[in-house]
Design an enzyme around this catalytic site. Sequence first.
Site, PDB file in Angstrom:
ATOM      1  N   HIS A 148     -58.248-111.719 -17.884  1.00  0.00           N
ATOM      2  CA  HIS A 148     -58.483-110.611 -19.076  1.00  0.00           C
ATOM      3  C   HIS A 148     -57.126-110.221 -19.814  1.00  0.00           C
ATOM      4  CE1 HIS A 148     -60.862-110.545 -15.161  1.00  0.00           C
ATOM      5  NE2 HIS A 148     -61.919-110.490 -16.245  1.00  0.00           N
ATOM      6  N   GLY A 170     -61.550 -89.830 -21.013  1.00  0.00           N
ATOM      7  CA  GLY A 170     -62.049 -88.467 -21.659  1.00  0.00           C
ATOM      8  C   GLY A 170     -63.470 -88.519 -21.550  1.00  0.00           C
ATOM      9  N   ASP A 171     -64.070 -89.366 -20.568  1.00  0.00           N
ATOM     10  CA  ASP A 171     -65.320 -89.483 -20.259  1.00  0.00           C
ATOM     11  C   ASP A 171     -65.843 -89.013 -18.829  1.00  0.00           C
ATOM     12  OD1 ASP A 171     -64.741 -91.544 -18.764  1.00  0.00           O
ATOM     13  OD2 ASP A 171     -66.076 -92.914 -19.505  1.00  0.00           O
ATOM     14  N   HIS A 172     -65.062 -88.268 -18.169  1.00  0.00           N
ATOM     15  CA  HIS A 172     -65.261 -87.794 -16.875  1.00  0.00           C
ATOM     16  C   HIS A 172     -66.385 -86.572 -16.800  1.00  0.00           C
ATOM     17  CE1 HIS A 172     -64.752 -87.306 -12.675  1.00  0.00           C
ATOM     18  NE2 HIS A 172     -64.477 -86.078 -12.791  1.00  0.00           N
ATOM     19  N   THR A 205     -65.589 -95.687 -12.402  1.00  0.00           N
ATOM     20  CA  THR A 205     -65.463 -95.732 -11.194  1.00  0.00           C
ATOM     21  C   THR A 205     -65.581 -94.385 -10.447  1.00  0.00           C
ATOM     22  OG1 THR A 205     -63.259 -96.772 -11.765  1.00  0.00           O
ATOM     23  CG2 THR A 205     -63.217 -95.897  -9.536  1.00  0.00           C
ATOM     24  N   SER A 206     -65.630 -93.152 -11.121  1.00  0.00           N
ATOM     25  CA  SER A 206     -65.823 -91.971 -10.224  1.00  0.00           C
ATOM     26  C   SER A 206     -67.342 -92.214 -10.152  1.00  0.00           C
ATOM     27  CB  SER A 206     -65.233 -90.642 -10.877  1.00  0.00           C
ATOM     28  OG  SER A 206     -66.121 -90.678 -12.353  1.00  0.00           O
ATOM     29  N   ARG A 230     -51.480-100.471 -10.344  1.00  0.00           N
ATOM     30  CA  ARG A 230     -50.730-100.114  -9.138  1.00  0.00           C
ATOM     31  C   ARG A 230     -49.469 -99.443  -9.234  1.00  0.00           C
ATOM     32  NH1 ARG A 230     -52.692-102.011  -4.539  1.00  0.00           N
ATOM     33  NH2 ARG A 230     -54.593-103.430  -4.568  1.00  0.00           N
TER      34      ARG A 230
END
Lengths: 576, 576
Positions: free
Chosen positions: B217, B398-400, B443-444, B541
């Site tokens: 990727h 910004g999509d949380h 992820t959240s 990481r």
Amino acid sequence: MTRLVNDPARFAEEALAGFVSAHPDDVQAVHGGVVRASATPPGQVATVLGGGTGHYPAFAGWVGPGFAHGAACGNIFSSPSASQICSVARAADHGGGVVFGFGNYAGDVLHFGQAAEQLRAEGIDVRIVAVTDDTASGPSGETGLRRGIAGDLPVLKILGAAAEAGHGLDRVHGAGVKANGATRSLGLAFDGCTLPGDTRPLFTVPHGTMGVGLGIHGEPGIEQRGLVSADEVADLLVDGVLAERAQAAEAVGGSDQVAVVLNGLGATKYEELYVVHRRVAERLAAEGLTAVAPVVDEQVTSLGMAGLSLTLTFLDEELERLWTAPAVTPAFRRGHLPARPRRTDDLATARRAPDVVPGDEGSRALGTRIAAALRTVHETVAAHERRLGEIDAVAGDGDHGIGMRRGASAAVAAADGAVTAGAGARTVLAHAGAAWSEHAGGTSGALWGAALTAFGSELGDSGGASARRIAAGVRAAVGSVVRLGGARPGDKTLVDAAAPFADRLDAALDEFPPAEAWAEAVVTARDAAEATASIPARIGRARAHGDNSVGTPDAGAVSLSLVLTALTPHLEQEDR
Amino acid sequence: MTRLVNDPARFAEEALAGFVSAHPDDVQAVHGGVVRASATPPGQVATVLGGGTGHYPAFAGWVGPGFAHGAACGNIFSSPSASQICSVARAADHGGGVVFGFGNYAGDVLHFGQAAEQLRAEGIDVRIVAVTDDTASGPSGETGLRRGIAGDLPVLKILGAAAEAGHGLDRVHGAGVKANGATRSLGLAFDGCTLPGDTRPLFTVPHGTMGVGLGIHGEPGIEQRGLVSADEVADLLVDGVLAERAQAAEAVGGSDQVAVVLNGLGATKYEELYVVHRRVAERLAAEGLTAVAPVVDEQVTSLGMAGLSLTLTFLDEELERLWTAPAVTPAFRRGHLPARPRRTDDLATARRAPDVVPGDEGSRALGTRIAAALRTVHETVAAHERRLGEIDAVAGDGDHGIGMRRGASAAVAAADGAVTAGAGARTVLAHAGAAWSEHAGGTSGALWGAALTAFGSELGDSGGASARRIAAGVRAAVGSVVRLGGARPGDKTLVDAAAPFADRLDAALDEFPPAEAWAEAVVTARDAAEATASIPARIGRARAHGDNSVGTPDAGAVSLSLVLTALTPHLEQEDR
């Protein structure tokens, strides 16, 4: 672009070596290509495919049970030579005869045609299927002029399956011809490819556009269009192929069953092909067509070219059975065939021309005279090598002189070897022709090789010469050049000298002794060769515009007339 | 570049649809991916692979007898969601349990891990094999950190063959783990790929250079070098992989037998791969290694990326048998397996979560309270959606806020449905968690889904709540977030608020009634969330350099503390 290269001149050879090392259970290397590693039942028709390197898996990747028996692998985007094809065919033949299958390009037609004549002279029966699926490369009324693209897959797969089914040569050939008649393709290209060693693409497609019908070597297409959505591309391809639905379906007596091949050229990737296939499948269903065992893959590539094509083959019961039959090859697998023992005969000998058939006394004497005549040919072209090169350089690549010298030199050596082994005229000329073709390179080398072989077939391996037999041999030689090369009088080729020579020789033999008749015909050939100076050179099928070759005769016609002139003394001892 | 696109947002979905339409005899579509079209013997372990779209044939092209039972297909270069994976796994499971196989990327680890927890909660035993073959992506002492590239092929093929052999779950999993330990790859890239809908490449490699170790990727590699010959590329790859020969061979107790995969990424074509393979084969032989069933092909691609990789898997007897065992899939075929009947059960139901297990009276009452609490969660995040988005935009995308609102909304609907059906607490939360994960995205969303599911597993479907049970549920939820997300305290994630909350709640319950203890813990969580403002954000990481997020707290920690605060009144009626 092609980046992984050692010596560009050895790219094709190294790729083939790497292919063989990766598939030791599937294929074995022979001079000029590969044959199956597994044994084939005796008497089974052998299918021998071929074409230039750069289209993998076409054609070597299709060698295996249920598909091809062998593949001749040419240089990048170049036909294999007749010698390569003969070598592969000899190793592939199992006594049932051979069918050649390839895409319909001038070089392939020439070299496979020459190989067929050579093999027939050796006693192997050969048939030919030239694939002509590309609808963009010729009008629907002249499908024989069209190029072969991804239709190679269904047509040649069906051909191989017919051989696997154990059919005879006629029926195998017939299945291939029928499949080709029922196959139509249309392709699109977004970007060109770069040949090994080059830093610039072979051709380009302007950014943001696509070339509709652009060939797999960059041959001109139908039109250039702006980019459209995947569904619109699918519609364009389906509509284009189905424009000849009636004609293609008619080739199998009418059918709604179709083999489908959605083929990527190299840089257009699988997910994109599947997005297009989604719409293609919908459209075909809406048209009342049933897709049989569709293939969405890279099967006929063009190095790193960006683009795709859609192929449909209309299927009757026989073709459907053959299309869905098992095949086990490095790059195309379908179903299952029982494991076969490994082939154990010595393939190292496959390159060799067949053993010399001893001629009778008369023919051996004639063979000796022919070897002497070939020495004269060699001396003549060697003496004129430089001049022939200069003439050729005006419209061509200037290698005519060196090619003629190399070809003639190899022919002399091969003829001498055959004579020593006790060969008759036919065999001496077959060996000489094969050697000429292999060592001269290029189109004229292939044509000279074919001409010698055809001349020998007319003379046979028994009996001496006569003026009439020689004239018949000349006609056979000219016939093979016309048949293989496809040139007609007025095309500024050696045919412009050869055809009048043959005609004049025939007529003059009614009036004069052989040497005089030959000398008469030589005058005609010389005049005709000089007269080619008034003809502009051709580029492909078209006349060149503003051609600078006008005023210069054709190098091939000139070299022929020089050779014919030098041969006159050899006719002195001839009976009428 | 990728040109054949309709709506870029639907590219992956349309490619999957086209794939299924091209291979109707091999695969069937289910929500989230595909499973085999053929029936699998009851009790056989099922292997479920997956990853982002753009790597075809990985992973859907490998579904079939002898290889995978199913593949979950994410968006372009994105992991499938846990919901997709669960759906495919439910349809693939035949009662023998499931082994997940995928390349070791954070998103895949998270979503497959969450799916495993979900499925275990449903009673399906699940094991995981994350492929870590890319030597360029981590030091030899920490192979577990490495990415998975073309080593996916041998490792996952071996995994599938072990399932086909009828082994139990432990042994199948063990074969995959052993194969992964014995597998090493090194790749090169010459040029980047362009995602559907984009006009610029995802990344570029400077002209005339190659990126050694560059990921599929575009992840950073080891070094950038000038272009070299094909043989030098072969040497570089062989030397790179064999640098860990001892370690890899040791994983199978020492061996000189190797599976070889020379893989093209998309635009580096077959003939080039074969030119390289010629030298690779020579080198391996010179090193005393025996190549077993080598694969030179495009098997793990990266859209139209230019590049290649070499993979070696050292083989003991078991792995050699599994590597060479038959497999019949759309894109990887080897040998023969007897024809199998078509699967006839109703796959349309596969997407469905398992039937609601009726809870007992106490648990049904608790389920009703949980549904009410989820409404509070939804109201809270909806009220703060904009602010959460603004905080997230400082270091993230910004999509949380929108993700939290969508997830909570879906969770409320799913919980209400489960309550109506008479579900207990565990089932209500399992449904809510699955819905949250699927609808929130990112992820959240996956972590919140996993947290709810883990919380429910602790509560079960019988008995009411107690403060101690709720605290245990909180610990289970935090544990699943840490386990799946891999974040540790101090990494500026919601763990920074969640872990102190769980600790403080435990301790406070020794001193205070439940609602007061909860309120105490909420203060701790709020303080901890605010304190994340002092931590710079991480990129992968590594800490970002000159990070602009210092001064802004983590959006995930903030939203968690807001939710926990709002939930305080729900604890009022709780027993200790």
